[in-house]
Design a protein around this motif. Structure first.
Motif, PDB file in Angstrom:
ATOM      1  N   PRO A 142       0.799  -1.230   0.000  1.00 27.15           N
ATOM      2  CA  PRO A 142       0.000   0.000   0.000  1.00 27.15           C
ATOM      3  C   PRO A 142       0.833   1.281   0.000  1.00 27.15           C
ATOM      4  O   PRO A 142       0.363   2.311  -0.477  1.00 27.15           O
ATOM      5  N   LEU A 143       2.059   1.234   0.508  1.00 30.32           N
ATOM      6  CA  LEU A 143       2.913   2.425   0.501  1.00 30.32           C
ATOM      7  C   LEU A 143       3.750   2.547  -0.762  1.00 30.32           C
ATOM      8  O   LEU A 143       4.261   3.625  -1.073  1.00 30.32           O
ATOM      9  N   HIS A 144       3.896   1.444  -1.496  1.00 31.69           N
ATOM     10  CA  HIS A 144       4.685   1.425  -2.727  1.00 31.69           C
ATOM     11  C   HIS A 144       3.915   0.601  -3.756  1.00 31.69           C
ATOM     12  O   HIS A 144       4.198  -0.578  -3.932  1.00 31.69           O
ATOM     13  N   PRO A 145       2.951   1.189  -4.453  1.00 34.61           N
ATOM     14  CA  PRO A 145       2.046   0.424  -5.316  1.00 34.61           C
ATOM     15  C   PRO A 145       2.700  -0.327  -6.476  1.00 34.61           C
ATOM     16  O   PRO A 145       2.078  -1.203  -7.057  1.00 34.61           O
ATOM     17  N   ASN A 146       3.939  -0.027  -6.818  1.00 30.90           N
ATOM     18  CA  ASN A 146       4.625  -0.790  -7.868  1.00 30.90           C
ATOM     19  C   ASN A 146       5.149  -2.122  -7.352  1.00 30.90           C
ATOM     20  O   ASN A 146       5.486  -2.995  -8.136  1.00 30.90           O
ATOM     21  N   ARG A 147       5.250  -2.275  -6.037  1.00 31.97           N
ATOM     22  CA  ARG A 147       5.763  -3.505  -5.429  1.00 31.97           C
ATOM     23  C   ARG A 147       4.634  -4.507  -5.257  1.00 31.97           C
ATOM     24  O   ARG A 147       3.614  -4.214  -4.635  1.00 31.97           O
ATOM     25  N   VAL A 148       4.848  -5.700  -5.806  1.00 38.87           N
ATOM     26  CA  VAL A 148       3.846  -6.747  -5.740  1.00 38.87           C
ATOM     27  C   VAL A 148       4.507  -8.007  -5.180  1.00 38.87           C
ATOM     28  O   VAL A 148       5.624  -8.356  -5.572  1.00 38.87           O
ATOM     29  N   TYR A 149       3.812  -8.675  -4.268  1.00 41.99           N
ATOM     30  CA  TYR A 149       4.272  -9.933  -3.690  1.00 41.99           C
ATOM     31  C   TYR A 149       3.296 -11.023  -4.105  1.00 41.99           C
ATOM     32  O   TYR A 149       2.080 -10.802  -4.116  1.00 41.99           O
ATOM     33  N   VAL A 150       3.837 -12.200  -4.448  1.00 42.48           N
ATOM     34  CA  VAL A 150       3.027 -13.324  -4.898  1.00 42.48           C
ATOM     35  C   VAL A 150       3.383 -14.548  -4.061  1.00 42.48           C
ATOM     36  O   VAL A 150       4.562 -14.842  -3.856  1.00 42.48           O
ATOM     37  N   ASN A 185       2.863 -18.656  -3.982  1.00 43.26           N
ATOM     38  CA  ASN A 185       2.428 -19.764  -4.834  1.00 43.26           C
ATOM     39  C   ASN A 185       2.795 -21.100  -4.192  1.00 43.26           C
ATOM     40  O   ASN A 185       3.150 -21.137  -3.016  1.00 43.26           O
ATOM     41  N   ASP A 186       2.731 -22.155  -4.966  1.00 43.88           N
ATOM     42  CA  ASP A 186       2.931 -23.500  -4.417  1.00 43.88           C
ATOM     43  C   ASP A 186       4.375 -23.834  -4.076  1.00 43.88           C
ATOM     44  O   ASP A 186       4.639 -24.911  -3.537  1.00 43.88           O
ATOM     45  N   ILE A 187       5.310 -22.950  -4.375  1.00 43.82           N
ATOM     46  CA  ILE A 187       6.698 -23.224  -3.990  1.00 43.82           C
ATOM     47  C   ILE A 187       7.356 -22.081  -3.230  1.00 43.82           C
ATOM     48  O   ILE A 187       8.537 -22.136  -2.943  1.00 43.82           O
ATOM     49  N   GLY A 188       6.597 -21.037  -2.895  1.00 46.78           N
ATOM     50  CA  GLY A 188       7.186 -19.975  -2.094  1.00 46.78           C
ATOM     51  C   GLY A 188       6.593 -18.608  -2.340  1.00 46.78           C
ATOM     52  O   GLY A 188       5.447 -18.460  -2.748  1.00 46.78           O
ATOM     53  N   VAL A 189       7.429 -17.591  -2.091  1.00 43.83           N
ATOM     54  CA  VAL A 189       7.020 -16.195  -2.209  1.00 43.83           C
ATOM     55  C   VAL A 189       7.965 -15.505  -3.187  1.00 43.83           C
ATOM     56  O   VAL A 189       9.180 -15.714  -3.154  1.00 43.83           O
ATOM     57  N   TYR A 190       7.390 -14.665  -4.040  1.00 47.80           N
ATOM     58  CA  TYR A 190       8.161 -13.906  -5.024  1.00 47.80           C
ATOM     59  C   TYR A 190       7.766 -12.444  -4.935  1.00 47.80           C
ATOM     60  O   TYR A 190       6.677 -12.103  -4.492  1.00 47.80           O
ATOM     61  N   TYR A 191       8.664 -11.570  -5.390  1.00 49.01           N
ATOM     62  CA  TYR A 191       8.508 -10.129  -5.230  1.00 49.01           C
ATOM     63  C   TYR A 191       8.953  -9.437  -6.511  1.00 49.01           C
ATOM     64  O   TYR A 191       9.918  -9.860  -7.153  1.00 49.01           O
ATOM     65  N   THR A 192       8.240  -8.402  -6.895  1.00 51.40           N
ATOM     66  CA  THR A 192       8.661  -7.543  -7.998  1.00 51.40           C
ATOM     67  C   THR A 192       8.628  -6.100  -7.528  1.00 51.40           C
ATOM     68  O   THR A 192       7.638  -5.648  -6.950  1.00 51.40           O
ATOM     69  N   PRO A 193       9.710  -5.343  -7.736  1.00 49.72           N
ATOM     70  CA  PRO A 193       9.699  -3.935  -7.355  1.00 49.72           C
ATOM     71  C   PRO A 193       9.088  -3.043  -8.424  1.00 49.72           C
ATOM     72  O   PRO A 193       8.821  -1.873  -8.179  1.00 49.72           O
ATOM     73  N   VAL A 194       8.861  -3.599  -9.636  1.00 52.02           N
ATOM     74  CA  VAL A 194       8.390  -2.779 -10.755  1.00 52.02           C
ATOM     75  C   VAL A 194       7.260  -3.492 -11.504  1.00 52.02           C
ATOM     76  O   VAL A 194       7.406  -3.860 -12.665  1.00 52.02           O
ATOM     77  N   GLU A 195       6.148  -3.725 -10.843  1.00 55.48           N
ATOM     78  CA  GLU A 195       4.926  -4.261 -11.451  1.00 55.48           C
ATOM     79  C   GLU A 195       5.143  -5.442 -12.385  1.00 55.48           C
ATOM     80  O   GLU A 195       4.591  -5.506 -13.473  1.00 55.48           O
ATOM     81  N   GLY A 196       5.976  -6.393 -12.004  1.00 57.81           N
ATOM     82  CA  GLY A 196       6.132  -7.613 -12.782  1.00 57.81           C
ATOM     83  C   GLY A 196       7.193  -7.591 -13.857  1.00 57.81           C
ATOM     84  O   GLY A 196       7.302  -8.527 -14.629  1.00 57.81           O
ATOM     85  N   VAL A 197       7.993  -6.525 -13.940  1.00 55.82           N
ATOM     86  CA  VAL A 197       9.057  -6.488 -14.941  1.00 55.82           C
ATOM     87  C   VAL A 197      10.080  -7.587 -14.662  1.00 55.82           C
ATOM     88  O   VAL A 197      10.487  -8.313 -15.564  1.00 55.82           O
ATOM     89  N   HIS A 198      10.488  -7.728 -13.416  1.00 50.46           N
ATOM     90  CA  HIS A 198      11.385  -8.792 -12.968  1.00 50.46           C
ATOM     91  C   HIS A 198      10.852  -9.331 -11.648  1.00 50.46           C
ATOM     92  O   HIS A 198      10.423  -8.557 -10.794  1.00 50.46           O
TER      93      HIS A 198
END
Length: 85
Positions: A32-40, A42-55
């Motif tokens: 909520p403080l950094h809307p470009n950051r997304v955390y996912v 899934n069935d093998i762990g947690v992943y993070y993108t600092p730029v809306e899914g670019v990497h």
């Protein structure tokens, strides 16, 4: 892909899941403080993108191998990411 986003109230969807493992995704949270950051989660762990899914980066350090992340929250008091399995 397993993660999409919309900035048009759902009339157009953009795939932002390229680079994530091809496994079911159970949880997605936007910082909520950094809307470009997304955390996912899934069935093998947690992943993070600092730029809306670019990497996407593995964010599972300290978790057991192949943890099934079913829910994610960000604590408003200490800004810690919480993972429910």
């Amino acid at each position: 892909s397993h993660v999409y986003k919309s900035t048009t109230a759902g009339s157009i969807w953009q795939d932002i899941g390229a680079g994530l493992p091809d496994v079911p995704t159970s949880a997605v949270i936007v910082d909520p403080l950094h809307p470009n950051r997304v955390y996912v989660g899934n069935d093998i762990g947690v992943y993070y993108t600092p730029v809306e899914g670019v990497h996407w980066y593995d964010y599972s350090s300290g978790l057991p191998d192949a943890v099934v992340a079913m829910d994610l929250t960000i604590s408003p008091t200490n800004r810690m990411l919480r993972v429910s399995t």
